[in-house]
Design a protein around this motif. Structure first.
Motif, PDB file in Angstrom:
ATOM      1  N   PRO A 119       0.814  -1.212   0.000  1.00 51.42           N
ATOM      2  CA  PRO A 119       0.000   0.000   0.000  1.00 51.42           C
ATOM      3  C   PRO A 119       0.852   1.269   0.000  1.00 51.42           C
ATOM      4  CG  PRO A 119      -0.039  -1.068   2.153  1.00 51.42           C
ATOM      5  CD  PRO A 119       0.632  -2.022   1.215  1.00 51.42           C
ATOM      6  N   ILE A 120       0.290   2.332  -0.536  1.00 51.75           N
ATOM      7  CA  ILE A 120       0.982   3.614  -0.593  1.00 51.75           C
ATOM      8  C   ILE A 120       1.144   4.174   0.823  1.00 51.75           C
ATOM      9  CG2 ILE A 120       0.895   5.964  -1.481  1.00 51.75           C
ATOM     10  CD1 ILE A 120       1.341   3.809  -3.608  1.00 51.75           C
ATOM     11  N   THR A 121       2.327   4.673   1.104  1.00 51.22           N
ATOM     12  CA  THR A 121       2.618   5.281   2.404  1.00 51.22           C
ATOM     13  C   THR A 121       2.897   6.763   2.220  1.00 51.22           C
ATOM     14  OG1 THR A 121       3.584   3.224   3.230  1.00 51.22           O
ATOM     15  CG2 THR A 121       4.135   5.253   4.404  1.00 51.22           C
ATOM     16  N   GLU A 122       2.208   7.603   2.958  1.00 51.64           N
ATOM     17  CA  GLU A 122       2.456   9.048   2.883  1.00 51.64           C
ATOM     18  C   GLU A 122       3.715   9.394   3.664  1.00 51.64           C
ATOM     19  OE1 GLU A 122       0.522  12.831   5.001  1.00 51.64           O
ATOM     20  OE2 GLU A 122      -0.846  11.932   3.524  1.00 51.64           O
ATOM     21  N   ILE A 123       4.633  10.116   3.008  1.00 47.60           N
ATOM     22  CA  ILE A 123       5.869  10.507   3.687  1.00 47.60           C
ATOM     23  C   ILE A 123       5.982  12.019   3.846  1.00 47.60           C
ATOM     24  CG2 ILE A 123       7.127   8.458   2.950  1.00 47.60           C
ATOM     25  CD1 ILE A 123       8.488  10.149   0.833  1.00 47.60           C
ATOM     26  N   GLY A 124       5.067  12.765   3.266  1.00 48.35           N
ATOM     27  CA  GLY A 124       5.095  14.212   3.415  1.00 48.35           C
ATOM     28  C   GLY A 124       3.836  14.820   2.831  1.00 48.35           C
ATOM     29  N   SER A 125       3.428  15.970   3.331  1.00 48.83           N
ATOM     30  CA  SER A 125       2.241  16.640   2.809  1.00 48.83           C
ATOM     31  C   SER A 125       2.345  18.131   3.058  1.00 48.83           C
ATOM     32  CB  SER A 125       0.970  16.092   3.472  1.00 48.83           C
ATOM     33  OG  SER A 125       0.960  16.397   4.852  1.00 48.83           O
ATOM     34  N   ILE A 126       1.581  18.895   2.298  1.00 51.29           N
ATOM     35  CA  ILE A 126       1.461  20.332   2.508  1.00 51.29           C
ATOM     36  C   ILE A 126      -0.021  20.694   2.410  1.00 51.29           C
ATOM     37  CG2 ILE A 126       3.750  21.116   1.800  1.00 51.29           C
ATOM     38  CD1 ILE A 126       2.660  21.491  -1.003  1.00 51.29           C
TER      39      ILE A 126
END
Length: 218
Positions: free
Chosen positions: A118-125
Motif C-alpha cells: 500500500p501507498i505510504t504518505e511521507i510528506g504533505s502540505i
C-alpha cells in the motif's frame, strides 16, 4: 522563481518547496524510480476547446488537478505540454537541490489505490483556505485557478472533475440565488472563451450577493 516575469505575481500560494523539505526531512537520499505527477482527480482536458490560439497555453492551460507554476519549469521557456509531468520535474529539481537523487526523473501517471504494498504518505502540505485562494484568483486574474476551481466543484458535487460537472453546479447555484439566467451562457470559468455570454442583470445580482465575501475582497 517566476514571479519577476509575471505582470501580476501570485500570492496566497502553496509552496512545493515545503513538500520537498518534508521528503528530505525523512532522511530519504535516493529514489530509485521516478517522481510521478498524478492529476487524475480531474479529467485530462488541459485547455478549453473554444479558447483561441492566443489564449490556450498562453493565458491559461495546460491545467489539471496537479499544476505547479502554471506548468512552467525553471530553465525551460513557456508552459509545458503536460502539467503533471512539469510538476513532477519541478519536484525532482527541488529534491535534487536538497540532496535527494532521483534515478528516473519526472513523469505522469495515476495512483493505484489498491497498490501492493500500500501507498505510504511521507510528506504533505496544506493550501491556503479557499477564501484566500479566491481572493488571489480575482486579484491577479488567475485563469488556471478559476478553471481548477470549476472542476473541483464537480468533484465535490458528483465526484466528477470535469467542466460540465462544475458548470452544472454553477448553474444550479446561481438559479437558487435568484440570479436571472436568461441570455447567460457559461462554457468555462476564466471567461477566456468568446462563446461565454453574460448580462448586466445577472452580473449585478451576483455582485450584490457577493458583498462581504471573498469574492468582494478579490
Amino acid at each position: 522563481g517566476f514571479e519577476a516575469d509575471d505582470t501580476y505575481p501570485e500570492f496566497n500560494t502553496t509552496s512545493l518547496d515545503g513538500l520537498a523539505d518534508a521528503v528530505a526531512a525523512t532522511g530519504v537520499t535516493s529514489i530509485r524510480g521516478a517522481v510521478v505527477g498524478d492529476g487524475s482527480r480531474y479529467d485530462d482536458e488541459f485547455v478549453i476547446a473554444s479558447w483561441g490560439p492566443d489564449s490556450a497555453f498562453v493565458d491559461a492551460g495546460p491545467y489539471d488537478a496537479l499544476v505547479v507554476n502554471d506548468a512552467r519549469i525553471v530553465g525551460r521557456s513557456g508552459r509545458q505540454a503536460d502539467p503533471n509531468v512539469a510538476a513532477a520535474r519541478e519536484f525532482v529539481r527541488l529534491l535534487t537541490s536538497r540532496g535527494v537523487r532521483v534515478s528516473n526523473g519526472g513523469s505522469s501517471g495515476a495512483l493505484d489505490p489498491l497498490a501492493d504494498p500500500p501507498i505510504t504518505e511521507i510528506g504533505s502540505i496544506e493550501s491556503e483556505p479557499l477564501s484566500a485562494v479566491i481572493e488571489e484568483m480575482l486579484t491577479t486574474s488567475d485563469n488556471d485557478t478559476a478553471e481548477m476551481l470549476l472542476k473541483e466543484l464537480g468533484v465535490d458535487d458528483s465526484g466528477v472533475g470535469t467542466v460540465a460537472a462544475g458548470l452544472n453546479v454553477v448553474d444550479r447555484t446561481l438559479r437558487s440565488w435568484g440570479v436571472p439566467m436568461e441570455g447567460v451562457r457559461l462554457v468555462d470559468a476564466s471567461g477566456l472563451s468568446s462563446t461565454n455570454r453574460l448580462t448586466c442583470a445577472a452580473l449585478l445580482t451576483l455582485l450584490q450577493r457577493a458583498n462581504g465575501t471573498a469574492v468582494a475582497d478579490g
